[in-house]
Each structure stands twice: as structure tokens, then as C-alpha cells.
Design a protein around this motif. Structure first.
Motif, PDB file in Angstrom:
ATOM      1  N   PRO A  64       0.993  -1.673  -0.080  1.00  0.00           N
ATOM      2  CA  PRO A  64      -0.329   0.144  -0.461  1.00  0.00           C
ATOM      3  C   PRO A  64       0.674   1.457  -0.234  1.00  0.00           C
ATOM      4  O   PRO A  64       0.519   2.129  -0.912  1.00  0.00           O
ATOM      5  CB  PRO A  64      -1.262  -0.029   1.717  1.00  0.00           C
ATOM      6  CG  PRO A  64       0.093  -0.904   2.446  1.00  0.00           C
ATOM      7  CD  PRO A  64       0.002  -2.122   1.164  1.00  0.00           C
TER       8      PRO A  64
ATOM      9  N   ALA B 237       0.261   2.419   9.879  1.00  0.00           N
ATOM     10  CA  ALA B 237      -0.256   2.448   9.015  1.00  0.00           C
ATOM     11  C   ALA B 237       0.093   3.235   7.368  1.00  0.00           C
ATOM     12  O   ALA B 237       0.766   4.138   7.439  1.00  0.00           O
ATOM     13  CB  ALA B 237      -2.161   2.807   9.186  1.00  0.00           C
ATOM     14  N   PRO B 238      -0.311   2.137   5.923  1.00  0.00           N
ATOM     15  CA  PRO B 238       0.731   3.159   5.087  1.00  0.00           C
ATOM     16  C   PRO B 238       0.190   5.237   5.126  1.00  0.00           C
ATOM     17  O   PRO B 238      -0.714   5.810   5.431  1.00  0.00           O
ATOM     18  CB  PRO B 238      -0.747   2.147   4.049  1.00  0.00           C
ATOM     19  CG  PRO B 238      -0.949   0.927   4.658  1.00  0.00           C
ATOM     20  CD  PRO B 238      -0.418   1.383   5.865  1.00  0.00           C
TER      21      PRO B 238
ATOM     22  N   ASN C  21       4.008  -0.278  10.643  1.00  0.00           N
ATOM     23  CA  ASN C  21       4.034  -0.752   9.799  1.00  0.00           C
ATOM     24  C   ASN C  21       5.710  -0.621   9.551  1.00  0.00           C
ATOM     25  O   ASN C  21       6.481   0.122   9.561  1.00  0.00           O
ATOM     26  CB  ASN C  21       3.520   1.178   8.777  1.00  0.00           C
ATOM     27  CG  ASN C  21       4.101   1.219   7.428  1.00  0.00           C
ATOM     28  OD1 ASN C  21       4.458  -0.368   6.460  1.00  0.00           O
ATOM     29  ND2 ASN C  21       3.745   2.354   6.614  1.00  0.00           N
TER      30      ASN C  21
END
Lengths: 116, 928
Positions: free
Chosen positions: B649, B814-815, B731
Motif C-alpha cells: 500500500p 499504517a500506510p 507499518n
């Protein structure tokens, strides 16, 4: 899927190189862009292909290889900077040399000039 | 430790003469003599132990991993050479004080001589072949400077260059040879190499190694066919010639033969090659010396000839031959240095060295004349001089050499002839210069007698010649035997040097040489006339011509290959890459590996088909640039879809935003460039390029396929396991970027910054004509910024910035992250430029992009340096959990400011590039 990936890399490499071998700056820049895609995909693929396995902890059961992703991420950004550099170089060459031939000489014009 | 002083004292004091030059020449002399005098004293202190047969070794590590260490040894051979170098050095320095004219810098000469002294002492005292090589090269460099001392003289420069090229080239061969030797012996230390004699001569590569080492030795010692540089090195001042080209540097090659003798001699190959080369050199150079009219030229060739003699003796390698060789080294140093100095005096007082002009100088400088006659007698090998003794030993040693088989008789015959020639040129040197009738007019006339102090060193050495000639055994007998043991590598039969050995063949040969030589001299006019008719021949011009021709070839080759066409270079590079890839692929037994294929995914498959069509489409219509660019953007979009589909991602987001920026950039560029590409490639060129690109594509694809179907062992398990516990983020890609491999990322943003600065510099003062119409001649729209678009863009800006902030903050878990957030911010701002124009943005944002770029890199760098404060390595990150009311518990990581640095750099670079190019479309300039 691997076959398709290999074909994609092959096509991007081939088209990119063909354009890079052209004699005008703009196609060369476009070729460079295509080749950048090819290289990035190649590097990325070295971590192998997995579906639905982002390397984010707790987001899935398996994780794809994060290392090539980190490498490719910076490569994409630097690739942009390099493309921009080449583009500006091309603009500079156009301004200083008066044409957009990679060798700095407009073959068609030059030949005409010489015959005159 | 004292041993190190011998070697390094001269070079450590080399700066003194140069810096104290204005204190006068006598002061320079004293300060220069200091180092060699102390070194001689230290060296002499080793003499008793060495005569007892003790070998003293010291070792200090330098680069132990390479086997290169400061290892020195004192044994009879090295001590003999060290004393020779120091003593002759002292005499030469003394002599130089009187020789050099007032306008030449004496400090420069002395400084160089001292450096050279260290180099030579290093060679002879090294106990490590690599260290020896280092000093060996140092002699090449310092001798280059010394030969070119009169740098205003073109002959001196050319001579120096030739000497450097020949000896330096030989040095490369020597290095290869020494490394091979050390590998055969398993050590770079001489002591170990001597012990490995059997293994070395039995090794399959022994012949190669021997030839390489011999090339090194022969180039340095001016052996045939490398002899030609020495006569041209005579462009040096006479003290330099006397020192380098009689006593020391040219003896370095001889020394090497003697030094390595116990390790690499003892084979028929050694005997045949070394003896033959020595014999050829000795004879050939003697002939050349006969016809030289220049005193120094004569001496130069006679030096080559005598070096050949010594080489030959070490080649024969019997006990007698080796002893004779060692003895002759000493003798030659003594008489040749005297002769050089005498030649220098004649030159100094008369202004010429030409034997066709010089006559009857005895009248003006009787002392020099007597000394020259004596030294020449020693060189000719007249009985009761030292040269006679070593020549007798030589003539005995050449009598029966088994390795030459049926041709063994050639060696003594040729050696006798060479001795005859030697008598001839010695006679000519002494008789022609000082007698032979009344003095002719010389450039300085009448010549005056040289200062006694200038003649003093010659007197000293001639005394030695006579002294050793009469009392050889008590004076040097023991020492030569000790040195012989070192060179032979075993204790030989003790040999006593006597003048009288009874009536035997060597005595007869010697007598023939003496009588024949003098007889030949009486007919010298005919001889010289015969020579004059020959075609003149000058090695310097040949060498220079050869160099020029070689340069011509290389220039033509380079120009043929590099004709200035970048297109051609790329073709070469790609073709080479294809060849290398094919070579790698050839080694595979099957293209498909053992790993089973991943099932085909519909979305990815569709994206791939679109991508392939778009890629080919770009090429197909690349003459219409705008259209091609639009299709190109489809390729980029499909690539980001592929990233998204294949579990990346972060990459998908990065690719997507970079794609936008790139296309905007290319569109901007297209504004200044022709809209169409002319069809100028020939059919042949197109097919050539299609095949190169096609092959390259297929090869790369095949490699990719071959790798993808083979198992992999990722090194990423560590990152996956430690991302949360060590890096404090979920991440993993982002944690790698800002934490595990933070230093790489730091380097990468520096590259970004450099690219940005480079672009800004390239754009400075750039004036491109602004097209008034598009390529079809239509004028631009009167409303460049449609209100709808600019209103939308303005509304989007705060939203985009908020999204960007969100993406930035969540990046650790997170991305997202600094790179992606930076790109999104850039796009939001660029949209303002596109929609509302440069001046609109300029009125509202007063950003100085280069400054922000620097701030970004600085923040990232300072974050990294911050960890030093906590005694951690550069860029070690840490994290903490904070609980705030309302907000709740959240994580604070030191990686965050680093990511902020990344963010700022990305934004600043991207905007710098686009805004600066964008500025070109207006009348405002970058440099405003």
C-alpha cells in the motif's frame, strides 16, 4: 502470475530502452520514466508476490517482504528527482544549443546549414 | 628502533635544506650531512654483529591485513648496500656544494637527495617484499625529480619522463612478481620467503614470477633491452648522475637479484636468462660506450656495461661468481663515482664534456687528471687496482657454466671481448681528456684548476680503489665472504682474494683485453670514422616517437568509439548489459525454478494488459508528444494498481502521487519543447534499436522470471519481528525507512536535496522563448486560469493538507509517512499554481524553497545527531506513550521529527522543481 510480471518488466524495459535510444530529449525522458517503472517493479518483485499481505503488523496473517518495498519507495521518489533533473537538463540544452537533439546538434538543420 | 632511524632520518630531515637555503650554501651542506652521518654511525654499530653472522630484524605493524608491515633486517648484504648508499651519498652531497652554480637551488637538490636516500635505504633494509616495493617506487619518483632537476631544460624533462616510464613500468611488473612470490612462499616476509626456496622453484608459476621480477630488476638496472633510459638520465646534474646512476639506484636492480637470490635462483632458467641478459648488456653497452663523445654518455654506457657484468655474475650463481659480483658492486661504486665526479669537474671548469673538443687538460688540472687516470685504470682492470681483482674473478667464473651446455665457450669469449672494449673506453676517457696533445679552445678558456675541496671526495675514493687493489683480503675479504653467504643462502667455502693466482687462462684473457684495448685505442680515428658513417640513432627520439604514436593510436581508438553521440553510448551500454545478462542466463539449466506459480489475479491481470497496451502505445505515438505523455500516465497508474494489488500500500500511494507530479512536470517541460518529434531515424537505425531494446527487454524479463520461480530467503524476518517492540511502529516499511535503515533514508533525502539544488542552478539565467501559439498555430486562451478550476483548487487545499497531515501522523502504524505526505502536500500546492497561476501563489505563500529544503535535511540530521546526546549511535530512535485528556493514549516517537525532515525535504524539492520551471512560463525569472 509470475509469467505476467516478467512480461510486464520485459515490455517496460524494452519500450523504455527503445525510447531512450531516440535522438530527441523528450522521448528519452519518457523512455527513462518507463525504464524507472521497470526497475522499480523488478526490485519490488524480488520480494516475491503475495496478495492481501501488507507488511503492517496485525493487519493480516502473512506479511510480504517489507525490505524491497522500503527500497522501492525511496527509489520512486529519487527517480522523480532524477527525471526532473534530466528534464531541466533538456530545457537547458534547448536554451543553450537551440535544439532538442541529445547530441546538441540538429542533424536535419545542420546538414542544411552545411550545404548552404 | 635504531634501524628505523637509518631509513627515516634522511627523509625526516629533508625539509631542512630547502627551508634554510637563505642561510648560505655551507650551512645547507652541514645541515644536509647531519642525517647521513648519524645514519652511518648507527649502521657501523651493527657491523661487528653482522660480521659475526648475526641477522638483526625488527617489525612494526603497518597494514597487517595486507601483509604490509614495517619489517627491516640487517644482514651483510643489506648493511653493505646501506653503507655504500650513505657514504657515497655523503661524498656526493659534499661534491654538490662545489659543483652547483650560484643560480641553482642547492636546497632543492639536497632535499631531493635526502628523500632519495631514504628510498634507497628502505629498499636495501626491508625485510618485507611489499615494503621493499613501496620504497622501490619511491626511488622511481624521487629519481624522476632529480633527473628533472633543471626543469627548464627540455632534455632533462624528457629524460626524467623516460626514466620514470621505464622504471615505473618495470615496477608494476615487479609488484606482480613479488605478490606471486609471496603467494608461493605464503608470506611477504623475506625471512620466510628464503625458507620456502624449494616450494618456490617447484611452483608451476615459477617461470612467470621469475620473468616479472626480472623485468623489474632489469628496468631499474638498465639491462638490455631496457638500457636506453640511463644515458638520457644523464641530463641530470653530475652529482645526481654520480649518485643515482653509478652507485645507488641502478644498483637497486642488482640488489634485488642478490636479495632474492637465495629464494628464486638455483634453476637452469635463472642461469640462462640472467646470465645471457647480463652478457648481452655488458657487451652491447661497452660497444655503445666506445663511440660516445660525451664524457657522461661514455660513463653512462660503461655503467650499463658494468651492471651487465654484475648481473651476469649473479646469473651464473656459483660461489665464485656471486663473490665476484658482490666485490664488483663495491669496486664499481668506488671508481665510477670518482669518474663521474671527475667528468663533472671537467665540465664545470671547461664548460664542455665533448671528447672531440677536450684535449690536454693535464696542464690545467693535474690533480684531477692523475686521479682520473687511476680511476680509469681501476675501471679497465689494470693490475694492482680493485677492478683487476673482480675482473679476474669474473673471468674465472665464466669459464665453465654447465647450464649453457655445448655453448659454454661463448660466455668467456664474449666476456673477454667486452673487457677489451672496457679497456678501450677507459683509456679514451683518461687519455683523450687530459693528454692527447695541446688543449683546444673550450667554452671556458683557459680552464682553471678545481677547488681542492671539490676534488677531495675523488681522492678519497681513488685511495680506496688502490688500497683495495693492493690489500683486498685484509680490507674487505671477510666482509665479502659474509655477504656471499647471504646471497647464496648457505655457508660457502671461504674464499681469499689474491692478486696473483699464477699463470692461468683468466690472466691470459685479462692480458689480451688490456693489450687489445690499448691497441684498439691507437686506431681510434678509423674506428670513429667508421661509426660516423652509420645512421644516427637516438633512443630518446625513438621513445618519444613511440609514445607519440601510441598516443595517436589511443586517441584514434577513443575518438572512434566516442564520437560524441550520446545515442551511441547508450546503445553500447545497453548492448553490453544484454551480453552480460545473456552470459548469466546461459548458466541456468532451466529458466523455470522449483517454486510453484502464484495464481493469476483478475484485477492484476487486467491492469497488466492495460499497462502493456499503454507502454506500446506510448512508443507507437511518441512522435506526438502530448498524446504519448497522456498514455504514459496510464502506465504509471497501472503500476500503482499493481503495487496495491501485490500488498504494497505504501508503494501504491507513493507511485500514485509521484505519477501526478511527474506528468505535471513533463507537461510543463513540453511547453518549451517542440510538440512533435521529427522522423529522422533511418530504417536501419530503428531496426537496430528495436532489436537492442527487444533483446534487453526479453533478457531482463527472463532474469526476473528465473528469479521469481526460485526460492528466496528474505532477511526481513528481523524487521517484521522487531518493528513493534524495537521501532514502536506497526507499518514495517515505514519503520525500516525512519528507524532500521534511517541512515539510508537520510542519504536519500540528501540526494533529493542535491537534485533540487542542481535543478535550481541549471534554471538560473535560463531564457527559453515562450511559444505564442500551440503547434497548430492557435493562440493560447485569453483566460489561462478558468475560475471553476481555481475555485475548486482553493477549496481542496485545506482538505488536502488535512489528509496529508493525517497520512503523515499515521505513517508509523499504517500506510503513509513523510514521503507520501510530502508528495500529497506538494500536489495540493502545485494544483494552486496550475489553477490560479504563479503570481497568485506568490502573493500568498512566501516560501523560499531552497531554505526549506535545507531545513528539512537539517531537522532529519539533527534528529540523528540527537541520539549521540544519549550515547547512542547516529539515528537511534526511541518512543514513548503519553496519555492526554480527551486525546487518549498515543505514541511519541523520535522517528517522527526525522520523518518531518523527510516530509519537508520532499515538499521543498518537488515544489522547487515545479515552481521554478513554472516560473519560466511567466515573465518572472528564477533569479529574481
Amino acid at each position: 502470475m509470475e509469467i505476467l510480471i516478467a512480461i510486464v518488466i520485459a515490455v517496460l524495459t524494452g519500450t523504455g530502452l527503445y525510447l531512450m535510444l531516440r535522438s530527441r530529449t523528450f522521448p528519452v525522458v519518457m523512455g527513462l520514466t518507463l525504464l524507472t517503472y521497470a526497475v522499480n517493479l523488478f526490485l519490488f518483485a524480488m520480494g516475491r508476490i503475495q496478495y492481501n499481505a501488507p507488511p503492517v503488523i496485525n493487519m493480516s496473517d502473512t506479511y510480504s517482504d517489507p525490505l524491497p518495498q522500503a527500497l522501492v519507495l525511496t527509489a520512486i521518489v529519487i527517480g522523480f528527482a532524477m527525471t526532473a533533473f534530466v528534464v531541466v537538463l533538456a530545457l537547458r540544452a534547448r536554451a543553450d544549443l537551440g535544439n532538442d537533439h541529445v547530441d546538441g546538434k540538429d542533424s536535419v538543420e545542420d546538414v542544411k546549414e552545411a550545404n548552404r | 628502533m635504531a634501524l628505523l632511524l637509518i631509513v627515516f632520518l634522511p627523509i625526516l630531515m629533508a625539509w631542512l635544506p630547502r627551508t634554510t637555503e637563505r642561510l648560505g650554501r655551507n650551512f645547507s651542506l652541514v645541515i644536509t650531512l647531519l642525517a647521513p652521518l648519524i645514519a652511518v654511525a648507527i649502521a657501523l654499530s651493527y657491523l661487528p654483529a653482522v660480521l659475526r653472522g648475526e641477522i638483526h630484524e625488527v617489525s612494526f605493524p603497518w597494514v597487517p591485513s595486507l601483509g604490509l608491515n614495517f619489517e627491516f633486517r640487517v644482514d651483510p648484504l643489506s648493511l653493505m648496500f646501506a653503507l655504500l648508499i650513505l657514504c657515497i651519498g655523503i661524498l656526493v652531497v659534499w661534491y654538490g656544494r662545489f659543483y652547483l652554480s650560484k643560480k641553482d637551488s642547492i636546497g632543492k637538490l639536497y632535499s631531493l637527495l635526502l628523500m632519495f636516500m631514504t628510498a634507497m635505504l628502505g629498499i636495501v633494509l626491508s625485510n618485507n617484499v611489499l615494503l621493499l616495493f613501496v620504497f622501490w617506487e619511491l626511488t622511481s619518483i624521487t629519481s624522476f625529480l632529480l633527473i628533472g632537476y633543471w626543469q627548464h631544460n627540455s632534455d632533462a624533462r624528457k629524460g626524467a619522463r623516460m626514466a620514470l616510464a621505464v622504471t615505473g613500468g618495470g615496477g608494476l611488473a615487479l609488484l606482480a612478481g613479488l605478490i606471486m612470490l609471496a603467494h608461493m612462499a605464503g608470506s611477504y616476509t623475506l625471512t620466510d620467503i628464503f625458507a620456502a626456496h624449494e616450494a618456490i622453484i617447484a611452483h608451476s608459476l615459477y617461470p612467470v614470477m621469475l620473468i616479472l621480477v626480472l623485468i623489474g630488476a632489469f628496468t631499474k638496472s638498465a639491462q638490455f633491452p631496457f638500457h636506453f633510459w640511463l644515458p638520457h638520465a644523464m641530463a641530470a646534474p653530475t652529482p645526481v648522475s654520480a649518485y643515482l646512476h653509478s652507485a645507488t639506484m641502478v644498483k637497486a636492480g642488482i640488489f634485488l637479484l642478490a636479495r632474492l637470490h637465495p629464494a628464486i635462483a638455483g634453476t637452469d632458467m635463472w642461469v640462462l636468462v640472467v646470465t645471457s641478459i647480463g652478457l648481452i648488456t655488458m657487451t652491447f653497452a661497452a660497444v655503445m660506450a666506445m663511440f660516445k663523445h660525451d664524457l657522461k654518455g661514455l660513463l653512462a654506457y660503461s655503467t650499463v656495461s658494468h651492471l651487465g657484468l654484475i648481473t651476469m655474475l649473479f646469473g651464473i650463481s656459483t660461489e665464485l661468481a656471486v663473490l665476484a659480483g658482490i666485490f664488483h658492486i663495491l669496486n664499481h661504486a668506488a671508481f665510477k663515482a670518482s669518474l663521474f665526479m671527475a667528468a663533472g669537474i671537467v665540465d664545470h671548469e671547461t664548460g664542455t664534456r665533448d671528447l672531440r673538443v677536450l684535449r690536454g687538460m693535464y696542464k690545467y688540472m693535474p690533480l684531477t687528471a692523475v686521479l682520473s687516470v687511476l680511476a680509469a685504470a681501476a675501471m679497465a682492470g689494470v693490475p694492482f687496482f680493485n677492478g683487476f681483482l673482480s675482473k679476474e674473478m669474473m673471468l674465472t667464473a665464466v669459464l665453465d657454466i654447465p647450464a649453457f651446455g655445448a655453448f659454454a665457450w661463448i660466455v668467456p669469449v664474449v666476456a673477454s671481448i667486452a673487457a677489451l672494449f672496457s679497456v678501450y673506453y677507459s683509456t679514451r676517457f683518461a687519455h683523450n681528456t687530459f693528454f692527447a696533445g695541446e688543449a683546444k679552445k673550450t667554452p671556458t678558456f683557459p680552464p682553471h684548476a678545481p677547488s681542492k675541496l671539490m676534488v677531495a671526495p675523488i681522492m678519497l675514493m681513488v685511495t680506496l680503489c688502490v688500497g683495495v687493489g693492493l690489500f683486498a683480503q685484509p680490507l674487505v675479504g671477510a666482509y665479502i665472504n659474509a655477504a656471499g653467504t647471504t646471497v647464496l643462502g648457505y655457508a660457502q667455502e671461504p674464499y681469499s682474494i689474491y692478486i696473483w693466482h699464477g699463470f692461468n687462462l683468466p690472466l691470459l684473457m685479462s692480458a689480451i683485453a688490456l693489450i687489445g684495448g690499448v691497441a684498439l685505442y691507437t686506431r681510434k680515428e678509423q674506428l670513429l670514422n667508421w661509426y660516423k658513417k652509420r645512421k644516427p640513432f637516438n633512443e630518446l627520439y625513438m621513445f618519444e616517437g613511440g609514445v607519440t604514436q601510441f598516443m595517436g593510436w589511443t586517441t584514434r581508438f577513443t575518438n572512434g568509439l566516442e564520437n560524441g553521440s550520446l545515442q551511441r553510448y547508450i546503445a553500447f551500454i545497453v548492448a553490453l548489459m544484454v551480453l552480460m545478462l545473456l552470459q548469466a542466463l546461459m548458466q541456468l539449466s532451466s529458466l523455470t525454478g522449483s517454486v510453484s506459480l502464484t495464481p493469476v489475479d483478475t484485477v492484476a491481470a487486467v491492469a497488466i494488459v492495460v499497462l502493456i497496451v499503454a507502454a506500446f502505445g506510448t512508443v507507437a505515438i511518441h512522435h506526438h508528444r502530448f498524446g504519448a505523455l497522456l498514455i504514459l500516465s496510464v502506465v504509471g497508474l497501472m503500476v500503482s494498481i499493481l503495487f496495491a494489488r501485490f500488498s504494497a500500500p505504501d508503494l501504491a500511494m507513493t507511485q500514485l502521487s509521484v505519477e501526478v507530479v511527474t506528468i505535471v512536470l513533463l507537461m510543463l517541460a513540453l511547453y518549451f519543447l517542440p510538440q512533435d518529434t521529427p522522423n529522422e531515424s533511418s530504417k536501419r537505425r530503428v531496426w537496430r534499436d528495436v532489436s537492442i531494446a527487444g533483446f534487453a527487454g526479453i533478457a531482463v524479463g527472463a532474469v526476473a522470471y528465473a528469479i521469481l520461480t526460485r526460492p528466496v530467503q528474505p532477511i526481513s524476518d528481523y524487521f517484521l519481528a522487531n518493528s513493534k517492540p524495537e521501532g514502536g511502529g506497526y507499518n514495517v516499511v515505514n519503520v525500516i525507512l525512519v528507524d532500521f535503515r534511517g541512515f539510508d533514508t537520510f542519504g536519500e533525502i540528501v540526494v533529493l536535496a542535491i537534485a533540487g539544488i542542481g535543478i535550481a542552478t541549471l534554471l538560473r539565467n535560463l531564457y527559453l522563448p515562450l511559444p505564442l501559439t500551440d503547434n497548430q498555430g492557435r493562440a493560447w486562451d485569453k483566460v489561462p486560469h478558468p475560475p471553476l478550476l481555481s475555485m475548486m483548487a482553493r477549496m481542496l487545499l485545506p482538505l488536502a493538507l488535512m489528509v496529508s497531515a493525517y497520512i503523515f501522523l499515521r505513517g508509523h502504524n499504517a500506510p503513509g509517512g513523510g514521503f507520501i505526505a510530502g508528495l500529497i502536500t506538494s500536489i495540493a500546492l502545485i494544483l494552486q499554481y496550475v489553477a490560479s497561476g504563479v503570481s497568485y501563489v506568490r502573493e500568498r505563500f512566501q516560501f523560499n524553497y531552497p531554505n526549506w529544503l535545507a531545513i528539512g535535511v537539517l531537522i532529519a540530521g539533527l534528529t540523528g545527531i540527537g541520539s549521540w546526546y544519549f550515547d547512542h549511535p547516529f539515528l537511534t530512535s526511541t518512543f514513548e506513550y503519553l496519555t492526554w485528556p480527551v486525546v487518549g493514549t498515543f505514541e511519541v516517537s523520535s522517528a517522527l521529527p526525522f520523518d518531518l525532515g523527510v516530509f519537508l525535504t520532499v515538499v521543498a524539492t518537488t515544489l522547487l522543481i515545479l515552481a521554478y520551471i513554472g516560473k519560466l512560463t511567466t515573465t518572472a525569472r528564477v533569479d529574481d
